[in-house]
Design an enzyme around this catalytic site. Structure first.
Site, PDB file in Angstrom:
ATOM      1  N   THR A   1       4.433  -1.662   0.440  1.00 12.55           N
ATOM      2  CA  THR A   1       5.029  -0.634   1.292  1.00 12.55           C
ATOM      3  C   THR A   1       6.450  -0.954   1.746  1.00 12.55           C
ATOM      4  O   THR A   1       6.854  -2.127   1.785  1.00 12.55           O
ATOM      5  CB  THR A   1       4.144  -0.461   2.547  1.00 12.55           C
ATOM      6  OG1 THR A   1       4.767   0.412   3.489  1.00 12.55           O
ATOM      7  CG2 THR A   1       3.928  -1.799   3.247  1.00 12.55           C
TER       8      THR A   1
ATOM      9  N   TYR B   1       1.081  -4.173  10.697  1.00 12.87           N
ATOM     10  CA  TYR B   1       0.830  -3.578   9.383  1.00 12.87           C
ATOM     11  C   TYR B   1       1.816  -4.117   8.351  1.00 12.87           C
ATOM     12  O   TYR B   1       1.419  -4.587   7.281  1.00 12.87           O
ATOM     13  CB  TYR B   1       0.930  -2.051   9.474  1.00 12.87           C
ATOM     14  CG  TYR B   1       0.988  -1.367   8.126  1.00 12.87           C
ATOM     15  CD1 TYR B   1      -0.113  -1.351   7.274  1.00 12.87           C
ATOM     16  CD2 TYR B   1       2.157  -0.730   7.701  1.00 12.87           C
ATOM     17  CE1 TYR B   1      -0.050  -0.735   6.035  1.00 12.87           C
ATOM     18  CE2 TYR B   1       2.224  -0.098   6.464  1.00 12.87           C
ATOM     19  CZ  TYR B   1       1.119  -0.106   5.635  1.00 12.87           C
ATOM     20  OH  TYR B   1       1.182   0.502   4.410  1.00 12.87           O
TER      21      TYR B   1
END
Length: 296
Positions: free
Chosen positions: A104, A133
C-alpha cells in the site's frame, strides 16, 4: 504456463474476488478466503500450500485494512499484515515457487509539501509510517522479501470497485449522491485512484511474465496504480458526474474537518515507472477507469 498453479490468498476480498474472476495462462486460480486459510497460522499456511511446486505463484491479497481500527488493534494488524506474508514467504521459498505480495501507499509518510510521486527507492530503511496500518504493511513487505528473496512486492493505492453496493469510496459516493443533496469531501489528500479490475489484470500480466522471464521482477518492489492523480474531492466529483449528477454538489473540505484516529497521508501518489521498466503495461488513467466501472 498451463502446468503452473496460481493461488490467491485473500480470495474473498475486493482484489481477491477480481483475481478469482480471471485466468492465468489459461488456468483458473485456486482461492483461499479468510475462512479457508488463516494466514496468521504458520501451520495452516504450510498445510494449505503443501502442493506448491517450482513455477507456482501465490498472490497475497489478504490484509487487515481497517486503518483506524489498527490504531487500537495493533496485534491483529501485525498478525495479518506482517506475520502472514512471513508465513507465505517461508512456504514459497521452500517450494521454489513465487510470492507476489500486495502492499500500500500507506508505507510512505506523505507530507503536504511533496509533489513528486514516490518511487520504490524513496522508502528509506528507517521509514516511519504514521499509522499502525502503514507500519504493519511495511513490516509485511520486509518479511516477504526476507523470507523469499524472489518475492515481488506490488504497492497500490485508493483501490475501488465502483459498484453501487461496494464498500469502497466510489460505492459510498454513489449511495451518498442518491441520499443527500450535498456532501463535503476532503480536498487536501492527494493520491492515485486504482480500479480493482485494472489492478487484477496487471497482476495477471505480472504472473505470466514470471513464467517467461522469472528474473525480471524477482526480489523487486514495484508500484501499480491508476495513472494520474487527484484528491478525494476530485474523485467524488467525478463519481457524481459519472452518474449524471451535478459535481458541484460535492464541496471541498479539509482533513481537519473530519478528524480520524489514524492520520492519512496528505500526498501518496506512487510513480509507476518501476512497473513500466519491468516491461509491464501501465494501468490506464483513473478517470477512464472510473467511467468503465460506473458503466459496468
Amino acid at each position: 504456463m498451463g502446468d503452473h498453479a496460481v493461488y490467491v490468498v485473500g480470495a474473498g476480498g475486493q482484489l481477491g474476488r477480481a483475481l478469482m474472476a480471471r485466468t492465468f495462462g489459461g488456468g483458473a486460480p485456486i482461492g483461499f478466503g479468510s475462512a479457508e486459510l488463516d494466514v496468521t497460522d504458520a501451520a495452516a499456511v504450510a498445510s494449505a500450500l503443501a502442493g506448491l511446486g517450482p513455477g507456482d505463484v501465490v498472490i497475497n491479497a489478504a490484509a487487515y485494512t481497517d486503518v483506524d481500527g489498527a490504531e487500537t488493534d495493533r496485534a491483529a494488524a501485525y498478525a495479518v499484515n506482517a506475520a502472514g506474508p512471513a508465513h507465505l514467504a517461508e512456504v514459497t521459498a521452500a517450494a521454489g515457487a513465487r510470492l507476489i505480495h500486495v502492499s500500500t501507499d500507506y508505507v510512505f509518510t506523505g507530507e503536504a509539501a511533496r509533489t513528486v510521486p514516490f518511487e520504490p527507492a524513496d522508502l528509506d530503511p528507517e521509514a516511519a509510517p504514521t499509522t499502525v496500518y502503514g507500519a504493519s504493511k511495511l513490516a509485511g513487505e520486509w518479511a516477504a522479501l526476507r523470507g523469499d528473496p524472489t518475492a515481488t512486492v506490488v504497492r497500490t493505492s485508493w483501490v475501488f470497485t465502483g459498484g453501487p453496493d461496494s464498500n469502497d469510496f466510489v460505492g459510498t459516493m454513489r449511495r451518498l449522491e442518491a441520499a443527500r443533496p450535498e456532501i463535503s469531501v476532503v480536498d487536501d489528500q492527494r493520491g492515485s485512484p486504482t480500479y480493482v479490475d485494472d489492478l487484477a489484470d496487471g497482476l495477471v500480466e505480472l504472473v505470466e511474465q514470471t513464467w517467461v522471464v522469472p528474473a525480471a521482477t524477482a526480489g523487486k518492489v514495484m508500484h501499480a496504480t491508476g495513472a494520474g492523480d487527484g484528491t478525494w474531492c476530485d474523485l467524488a466529483r467525478a463519481v457524481f458526474a459519472g452518474v449524471g449528477a451535478d459535481p458541484q454538489r460535492v464541496h471541498p473540505c479539509t482533513t481537519a474537518d473530519f478528524p480520524r484516529p489514524a492520520p492519512r497521508p496528505a500526498f501518496s501518489v506512487l510513480s509507476n515507472d518501476s512497473w513500466r521498466a519491468a516491461g509491464l503495461t501501465p494501468l490506464r488513467d483513473w478517470r477512464a477507469a472510473l467511467t468503465a466501472s460506473l458503466d459496468r
